[in-house]
Structure formats: structure tokens, C-alpha cells
Design an enzyme around this catalytic site. Structure first.
Site, PDB file in Angstrom:
ATOM      1  N   LYS A 223     -12.040  -1.105   7.343  1.00 30.95           N
ATOM      2  CA  LYS A 223     -11.298  -2.068   8.147  1.00 30.95           C
ATOM      3  C   LYS A 223     -11.608  -1.921   9.633  1.00 30.95           C
ATOM      4  CE  LYS A 223      -7.669  -1.928   4.639  1.00 30.95           C
ATOM      5  NZ  LYS A 223      -7.913  -3.236   4.012  1.00 30.95           N
TER       6      LYS A 223
ATOM      7  N   ASP B 157      -1.135   6.828   6.077  1.00 30.05           N
ATOM      8  CA  ASP B 157      -2.316   6.064   5.694  1.00 30.05           C
ATOM      9  C   ASP B 157      -2.627   5.087   6.829  1.00 30.05           C
ATOM     10  OD1 ASP B 157      -4.180   4.274   4.758  1.00 30.05           O
ATOM     11  OD2 ASP B 157      -3.079   3.729   2.941  1.00 30.05           O
TER      12      ASP B 157
ATOM     13  N   TRP C  72       0.820  -1.213   0.000  1.00 28.23           N
ATOM     14  CA  TRP C  72       0.000   0.000   0.000  1.00 28.23           C
ATOM     15  C   TRP C  72       0.853   1.261   0.000  1.00 28.23           C
ATOM     16  CZ3 TRP C  72      -4.288  -0.906  -2.007  1.00 28.23           C
ATOM     17  CH2 TRP C  72      -4.912  -2.139  -1.819  1.00 28.23           C
TER      18      TRP C  72
END
Length: 361
Positions: free
Chosen positions: A196, A172, A102
Site C-alpha cells: 500500500k 497493523d 482487518w
């Protein structure tokens, strides 16, 4: 109903009390004689719902007053591109620290808008740890430093906050937001997708220090200008109202659980229990991440061969343990144990792993 323990990495499990409340309110919400999905986002009922969610998030994370809190569409991937446009001029440098997939994705989305410098990368080591700080090549005067505190695919997590010498730190936090307390004032921006730890897919949050916006010197389409969202309480365009409403319910649930401190204690216990099962299996299960960088949220592990991995997945699903297949980029298994995963769910997985190893070892 045969509801399972869901170890999916995202969209991930939501707290059962939240789902039950959603079910109860789905047709008629807050006396509106309509669903929350059907009312105006500018109507009094939803404006109050949105404001309450922001207030609860500010309380849970102790967000200072000099930060905007934005509720947006597009997920973390879109936000990584928008943040590059909003936080830096085209001629400025942004440093990026890579510890997994990511971080790479964020780099790809930021690179067209500025000069991106990979300040450190764990790729050569297969993203099994965090590059030593003495080897980071940070740029003096950079617009910001970007990193991903928790990498969901590789199961690598920072357990401290990097010191960037006054350069704004952009993180992030899609997969570990509110998993433990965090000092928001150490960051320029915290952002992430909700799917999440905070709610359903379709919503992203951005917590941005106010002085960082409006300095980019670009001609942006109005919808890409984050200041417009800040000025309009995240309603410059129609927001994802249902996801925002559910996020608000999750925040209320988190407050009832004791907030970030209590969640941190619970998440530490869950992770320790699962890693102990892996490490104590005599090599039947293995986790390849350096112990100091092991994630509390996402635990990848491998079995001795493909045949036993396939059998593990099939038997686990039959036992009511779903979402354990590893990401295609890494293979193996992955147990995502976010806030909504109860300790009894992790214990059920640990018990199954022990039984499976005895039968297939």
C-alpha cells in the site's frame, strides 16, 4: 502509454520515479550482469541492498536500536498469526480493539493461539467510528493489545496512539505506515504488508521491540520462530528479493520527498481536499465515517443510487481515474490516496466528481 491515476487500495500505486528506475535496472542491476530477481540473496550486492533499505527505514521512522526490523513473506494476515505465536504463551490473554474488517481478520488469526479478548468494537455502529476509550475493557497484565490504526475498507483511522498502560501495543500499519511521523517507542510491534505505502505485494515488515521475542514458551517450527529471522537478518529462508529491492527504492524516494513530516503535510491536504468535495456536494456524495475518525488514506463514499454509481465508475475510468470501486463488503466508491498518489491526482478526482454531480445530480 496512457497511465492513469490509480486509486486502488492495494496492491496500490507506486511512485513513477521508482517504476522508471526498476524498468531501467530490470535486466542488469548494479553491475551484476543479471536482474535483481536473479542474484543470490546472500551475495554481496543484495546484502548491501537489503542493509541499505533497513537503514533508510530506521532513519525515516526514527526506529530505536532496541527494535528488530524484519522483512518477511506472507503479508499482514500471516504476521498477525505469527505474532500471536511469538508474543504470548497459550494461556495468556491478548486484547483486541476492532474498528473494521482487518481487525476482525487479525482476531481470527490470533484466536487459535491464545486467549483473545475483544476489548472494544465498533461493529454495532457499522464501523463508522472508534469506540470511546472509556468503554475499552482492557485486561490487566495482557500479553499485548492489538489494533488496526487505519482500516482500509471502512475508512476509519486513529489520529492518536492509544494508551495501554504499559501493555505492549501491537499495530497493523499496512495502510498508513510512513504516511506521517509516528513515535515507534510507544509500540511493542508495528507490522504490515508493503503493498500500500511501501512497495509491491509479497513483502511484509515487522518492527519488534527486542525484549518481546523468545518469551512465548512454545515449541514452534523453526520457520515460525521470529527470533530466527532476527538472528539471520531476515534471511532464515529465501526472502522476496524483488519486493525488498523495490521497497528500498520507495524509501529512497520518500527521503527525497522530505520524509514522514513532508508526507504527513501532503497527505493531510489531499484528504482535506477530497472530504471537502464530498461534504460540499449537497448530499450527492456522502461519507458515513464520523469526521474525527476519517482516514487520510482510504476515503469511501457513496452516490444516491446504484445506477449513478455504475455510471460514475465507467466515466471515471474513461477519464483516467481507476481503482475507485469500493470493497465488496461495503460497496460504493473508495479512493485510496496513499503516499504515491500526487496532489494533482486527487485534484483530478475532485474536479471529475464536481462535473459528474452537475451532470447527474
Amino acid at each position: 502509454m496512457t497511465r492513469a491515476y490509480n486509486f486502488s487500495a492495494g496492491p496500490a500505486a507506486l511512485p513513477e520515479p521508482v517504476l522508471l528506475q526498476v524498468r531501467e535496472e530490470l535486466l542488469e542491476w548494479q553491475g551484476e550482469r543479471a536482474s535483481v530477481m536473479e542474484v543470490s540473496h546472500r551475495g554481496k550486492a543484495f546484502v548491501e541492498c537489503a542493509a541499505r533499505a533497513e537503514a533508510d527505514l530506521r532513519e525515516l521512522m526514527a526506529i530505536p536500536d532496541d527494535y528488530h526490523v524484519l522483512f518477511l513473506q506472507g503479508g499482514a494476515t500471516t504476521l498477525s498469526a505469527l505474532l500471536a505465536l511469538n508474543l504470548a504463551r497459550p494461556d495468556q490473554v491478548a486484547d483486541v480493539v476492532l474498528t473494521g474488517h482487518w481487525g476482525e481478520k487479525a482476531l481470527d488469526n490470533m484466536a487459535p493461539s491464545l486467549k483473545a479478548n475483544v476489548a472494544a468494537s465498533g461493529k454495532d455502529q457499522g464501523y463508522t467510528g472508534i469506540p470511546g476509550r472509556d468503554g475499552w475493557r482492557l485486561t490487566p497484565g495482557a500479553a499485548f493489545v492489538h489494533y488496526t490504526p487505519n482500516e482500509t475498507i471502512h475508512g476509519v483511522e486513529f489520529h492518536d496512539i492509544p494508551d495501554t498502560g504499559g501493555v505492549p501495543l501491537v499495530a497493523d500499519v499496512s495502510s498508513n505506515v510512513l504516511s506521517r511521523p509516528i513515535d515507534v517507542s510507544r509500540f511493542g510491534v508495528l507490522y504490515g504488508g508493503a503493498q500500500k505505502n511501501l512497495g509491491p505485494s509479497g513483502l511484509a515488515i515487522a518492527i519488534i521491540r527486542k525484549d518481546l521475542l523468545g518469551q512465548h514458551g512454545r515449541a514452534l517450527p523453526p520457520i515460525f520462530e521470529l527470533q530466527n529471522q532476527a538472528r539471520n537478518d531476515s534471511m532464515f529462508n529465501t526472502p522476496p528479493t524483488f519486493a525488498w529491492y523495490v521497497l528500498g527504492l520507495v524509501l529512497e524516494w520518500l527521503k527525497a520527498q522530505g520524509g514522514a513530516v513532508a508526507m504527513g503535510e501532503r497527505n493531510r491536504r489531499k484528504a482535506e481536499n477530497l472530504y471537502a468535495a464530498i461534504d460540499g456536494s449537497g448530499g450527492f456524495y456522502r461519507n458515513e465515517v464520523q469526521p474525527a475518525a476519517r482516514s487520510w488514506m482510504n476515503v469511501p463514499f457513496f452516490l444516491p443510487d446504484d445506477a449513478r454509481e455504475k455510471a460514475f465508475l465507467a466515466e471515471a475510468e474513461a477519464a483516467g481515474l481507476v481503482g475507485l470501486k469500493g470493497h465488496r463488503a461495503l460497496g460504493g466508491m473508495r479512493a485510496s490516496i496513499y503516499n504515491a498518489m500526487p496532489e494533482v491526482g486527487v485534484q483530478a478526482l475532485v474536479d471529475f466528481m464536481g462535473d459528474f454531480a452537475r451532470r447527474h445530480g
